[in-house]
Design a protein around this motif. Sequence first.
Motif, PDB file in Angstrom:
ATOM      1  N   MET A 176       0.845  -1.183   0.000  1.00  0.00           N
ATOM      2  CA  MET A 176       0.000   0.000   0.000  1.00  0.00           C
ATOM      3  C   MET A 176       0.889   1.244   0.000  1.00  0.00           C
ATOM      4  O   MET A 176       1.813   1.369   0.797  1.00  0.00           O
ATOM      5  CB  MET A 176      -0.907   0.012   1.241  1.00  0.00           C
ATOM      6  N   ALA A 206      -2.379   5.015   2.170  1.00  0.00           N
ATOM      7  CA  ALA A 206      -2.473   4.867   3.624  1.00  0.00           C
ATOM      8  C   ALA A 206      -3.059   6.118   4.255  1.00  0.00           C
ATOM      9  O   ALA A 206      -3.919   6.038   5.148  1.00  0.00           O
ATOM     10  CB  ALA A 206      -1.096   4.562   4.206  1.00  0.00           C
ATOM     11  N   ALA A 256       3.724  -4.570  10.667  1.00  0.00           N
ATOM     12  CA  ALA A 256       2.530  -3.939  10.104  1.00  0.00           C
ATOM     13  C   ALA A 256       1.755  -3.178  11.177  1.00  0.00           C
ATOM     14  O   ALA A 256       1.290  -2.053  10.956  1.00  0.00           O
ATOM     15  CB  ALA A 256       1.636  -4.997   9.451  1.00  0.00           C
ATOM     16  N   ARG A 293       3.521   0.047  11.980  1.00  0.00           N
ATOM     17  CA  ARG A 293       3.314   1.072  10.959  1.00  0.00           C
ATOM     18  C   ARG A 293       1.975   1.775  11.164  1.00  0.00           C
ATOM     19  O   ARG A 293       1.871   2.999  11.092  1.00  0.00           O
ATOM     20  CB  ARG A 293       3.358   0.462   9.560  1.00  0.00           C
ATOM     21  N   VAL A 294       0.947   0.976  11.422  1.00  0.00           N
ATOM     22  CA  VAL A 294      -0.393   1.546  11.582  1.00  0.00           C
ATOM     23  C   VAL A 294      -0.459   2.406  12.839  1.00  0.00           C
ATOM     24  O   VAL A 294      -0.987   3.528  12.818  1.00  0.00           O
ATOM     25  CB  VAL A 294      -1.453   0.426  11.630  1.00  0.00           C
ATOM     26  N   LEU A 325      -7.510  -0.140  10.367  1.00  0.00           N
ATOM     27  CA  LEU A 325      -6.421  -0.044   9.398  1.00  0.00           C
ATOM     28  C   LEU A 325      -5.471  -1.232   9.476  1.00  0.00           C
ATOM     29  O   LEU A 325      -4.862  -1.612   8.477  1.00  0.00           O
ATOM     30  CB  LEU A 325      -5.664   1.265   9.619  1.00  0.00           C
ATOM     31  N   TYR A 326      -5.357  -1.831  10.660  1.00  0.00           N
ATOM     32  CA  TYR A 326      -4.529  -3.036  10.780  1.00  0.00           C
ATOM     33  C   TYR A 326      -5.155  -4.181   9.993  1.00  0.00           C
ATOM     34  O   TYR A 326      -4.451  -4.940   9.301  1.00  0.00           O
ATOM     35  CB  TYR A 326      -4.361  -3.410  12.249  1.00  0.00           C
ATOM     36  N   ARG A 380      -6.995  -3.809   7.382  1.00  0.00           N
ATOM     37  CA  ARG A 380      -6.724  -3.447   5.984  1.00  0.00           C
ATOM     38  C   ARG A 380      -5.295  -3.800   5.588  1.00  0.00           C
ATOM     39  O   ARG A 380      -5.050  -4.365   4.512  1.00  0.00           O
ATOM     40  CB  ARG A 380      -6.957  -1.941   5.790  1.00  0.00           C
ATOM     41  N   GLU A 381      -4.346  -3.517   6.480  1.00  0.00           N
ATOM     42  CA  GLU A 381      -2.939  -3.773   6.188  1.00  0.00           C
ATOM     43  C   GLU A 381      -2.669  -5.267   5.994  1.00  0.00           C
ATOM     44  O   GLU A 381      -1.917  -5.650   5.094  1.00  0.00           O
ATOM     45  CB  GLU A 381      -2.082  -3.242   7.360  1.00  0.00           C
TER      46      GLU A 381
END
Length: 409
Positions: free
Chosen positions: A1, A6, A336, A339-340, A402-403, A405-406
């Motif tokens: 992504m 993001a 991941a 990052r989120v 969002l996690y 989604r990641e």
Amino acid sequence: MTEHAARTHLAEVRAWLEPRADDMAALLMRLVAVDSENPPGRALGRCAQVLREAMEALGLGPEIIEITDPSGALEDPCIVRGSAGDGAELIYFHGHFDVVPAQHRRQFTAERRDGRIVGRGTADMKGGIVSMLYGAAAARELGLLDGGRIVLHLVPDEETGSVLGAGHLRSAGLIDRRARAMVTAEPSGGSIWNAARGAVSLRVDIRGREAHVGQAHLGVNAFQHLLHVARPVEAYAAEMAGRHTAHPLAEGDAPGTMLVVGGLFGGGSNFNVVPGSAHFTVDGRYNPEEDLDAELKRLTALIDAAAAEVGAHVSVEVTQLQPAAGTAPSHPAAAALARVVGAVEESPARFALCAGILETRWYAQLGIPAFGYGAGRLDVSHGPDEYVDEAAMRRAAAVYALYARELLA
């Protein structure tokens, strides 16, 4: 992504959550009003019904899984299970709706003030559950799951060992070991708990012989034997506190294995009778580096040796033996999540060892990367002024959405 994608997804999730701030607060206050204290394990069925209704309204397809408590202590124990999305790839959102006993009954009337919600269970972890429900709903409604799915597990007995709840999920085959990750909404204060301690708990019973004070010489004083047996256990606790973990810790957490000797103790029948029985508990939270089986053997050997020195009749019951759990920060699922969290909190994510035990262990034992992450703070959890910050609840909900989604895109 891409970074642009993001940022776009983060903006969309925030825009979805902000207008629902009052709804999130209202649900949390409704959950707090259900006094699901454990022990003794009351009102669990009522709390599950509130969750089922909320999940139904959010389109999370809830079902109630009834479970049996062999002891009969828990009131209507059950698991609430739901989902968002329908794809093969999945991530687990996990939480518990039992709370520790309150210091006073008014804690079950939540107060909303100064951007916080105050009440029993707001931090640990009914506030976290609300964040997970709204995070899952946001991910579904905004099309972030891309053919994957979130499975929600809400259990009733985390505060008393989680054998019936999370243990049932595992024994019944309801945890798919192919899952990409699991996250539980424990009060990590914005840190990522990628590891947690193990637990050893004992009850030590000493049997003596009663006698009236006027004939005390005919009795066997179980209290005196308790004092003798407990001394080497206290020395053991001090030794273990000096054995430090290599894992990063949250600010203020102790680096050593922590034990409480005598958290519960008692015995005797009257002030003028030689006590014919006595007992005390030992409760330990062991660093991941320790070998629990070896330490349990060493601890019970210390008790047996001390008992033999004075001819005490002692029995030891192991009331809890739970392994540590951990996922390396370098694991792709951990990276991941970092990052989120960094994007939502606008600061670098921090990994830390949880000072206690986590239900991540039930998933980690199946090879699933598992983490604790939530808006609540551990330092206020279980206390008389427990609270959760509302803005932090929404940020946590954004992280959960969002996690998913990641990992699932």
